[in-house]
Design a protein around this motif. Sequence first.
Motif, PDB file in Angstrom:
ATOM      1  N   ASP A 136      97.196  81.982  56.595  1.00  0.00           N
ATOM      2  CA  ASP A 136      95.772  81.993  56.260  1.00  0.00           C
ATOM      3  C   ASP A 136      95.271  83.438  56.182  1.00  0.00           C
ATOM      4  O   ASP A 136      94.326  83.833  56.852  1.00  0.00           O
ATOM      5  N   ARG A 137      95.956  84.210  55.351  1.00  0.00           N
ATOM      6  CA  ARG A 137      95.629  85.629  55.165  1.00  0.00           C
ATOM      7  C   ARG A 137      95.703  85.993  53.687  1.00  0.00           C
ATOM      8  O   ARG A 137      96.579  85.518  52.961  1.00  0.00           O
ATOM      9  N   VAL A 138      94.789  86.855  53.274  1.00  0.00           N
ATOM     10  CA  VAL A 138      94.908  87.508  51.978  1.00  0.00           C
ATOM     11  C   VAL A 138      95.752  88.749  52.230  1.00  0.00           C
ATOM     12  O   VAL A 138      95.434  89.549  53.116  1.00  0.00           O
ATOM     13  N   ILE A 139      96.836  88.897  51.491  1.00  0.00           N
ATOM     14  CA  ILE A 139      97.778  89.988  51.720  1.00  0.00           C
ATOM     15  C   ILE A 139      97.758  90.920  50.513  1.00  0.00           C
ATOM     16  O   ILE A 139      97.962  90.479  49.379  1.00  0.00           O
ATOM     17  N   PRO A 170      90.545  85.366  55.391  1.00  0.00           N
ATOM     18  CA  PRO A 170      89.458  85.234  54.430  1.00  0.00           C
ATOM     19  C   PRO A 170      88.129  84.790  55.044  1.00  0.00           C
ATOM     20  O   PRO A 170      87.072  85.128  54.517  1.00  0.00           O
ATOM     21  N   ARG A 171      88.152  84.104  56.161  1.00  0.00           N
ATOM     22  CA  ARG A 171      86.899  83.639  56.773  1.00  0.00           C
ATOM     23  C   ARG A 171      86.020  84.808  57.222  1.00  0.00           C
ATOM     24  O   ARG A 171      84.836  84.633  57.469  1.00  0.00           O
ATOM     25  N   MET A 226      84.003  79.863  53.194  1.00  0.00           N
ATOM     26  CA  MET A 226      84.160  78.421  53.029  1.00  0.00           C
ATOM     27  C   MET A 226      85.138  78.071  51.900  1.00  0.00           C
ATOM     28  O   MET A 226      85.228  76.915  51.509  1.00  0.00           O
ATOM     29  N   ALA A 227      85.858  79.039  51.385  1.00  0.00           N
ATOM     30  CA  ALA A 227      86.765  78.807  50.256  1.00  0.00           C
ATOM     31  C   ALA A 227      87.957  77.953  50.670  1.00  0.00           C
ATOM     32  O   ALA A 227      88.443  78.047  51.791  1.00  0.00           O
ATOM     33  N   THR A 228      88.415  77.138  49.746  1.00  0.00           N
ATOM     34  CA  THR A 228      89.609  76.327  49.994  1.00  0.00           C
ATOM     35  C   THR A 228      90.856  77.176  49.756  1.00  0.00           C
ATOM     36  O   THR A 228      90.787  78.239  49.125  1.00  0.00           O
ATOM     37  N   ALA A 229      91.983  76.683  50.215  1.00  0.00           N
ATOM     38  CA  ALA A 229      93.242  77.391  50.010  1.00  0.00           C
ATOM     39  C   ALA A 229      93.540  77.546  48.518  1.00  0.00           C
ATOM     40  O   ALA A 229      94.019  78.595  48.081  1.00  0.00           O
ATOM     41  N   LEU A 263      83.894  94.065  55.153  1.00  0.00           N
ATOM     42  CA  LEU A 263      84.228  92.755  54.609  1.00  0.00           C
ATOM     43  C   LEU A 263      83.023  92.069  53.990  1.00  0.00           C
ATOM     44  O   LEU A 263      83.040  90.881  53.734  1.00  0.00           O
ATOM     45  N   GLY A 264      81.961  92.822  53.767  1.00  0.00           N
ATOM     46  CA  GLY A 264      80.758  92.276  53.154  1.00  0.00           C
ATOM     47  C   GLY A 264      79.672  93.327  53.129  1.00  0.00           C
ATOM     48  O   GLY A 264      79.906  94.495  53.426  1.00  0.00           O
TER      49      GLY A 264
END
Length: 133
Positions: free
Chosen positions: A36-39, A52-53, A60-63, A97-98
């Motif tokens: 569950d990581r953006v690499i 990603p959270r 709230m994005a899905t995989a 991150l935002g």
Amino acid sequence: MAEITDDQINTALARGEAVRLAEPRAASVRYDRQLDRVIVDLTNGCTFAFPPRLAQGLEMATADELAQVQMLGTGSGLHWKALDVDLSVPGLLAGLLGTASQMARRAGRITSSAKAAAARANGTKGGRPRRSA
């Protein structure tokens, strides 16, 4: 409108090349469902990963949506078309991150045992001291 000269164009190209060489850029990007990581693999050989959270717009994005990540241009950014989200690679590496307001809201929600203990200690003293004028 002022005419652009060849010298101005050459100066701009030189500045762009200097930035390209100095700033880390993405060489590739992918979403790892198991971790569950953006690499992000960087052009300097390093790898950066984030959950990603924590990133604005990806909470709230899905995989399946996260897996649709693309690199922008020369690797300066990441893009999720379906989510209409763009993140800067230099910003991510700096821990951004935002937007500033979104990051401030998240910081207030962080909990830890030390924060809870401090809140309990302040509560036994009557709460947060009032500000003096």
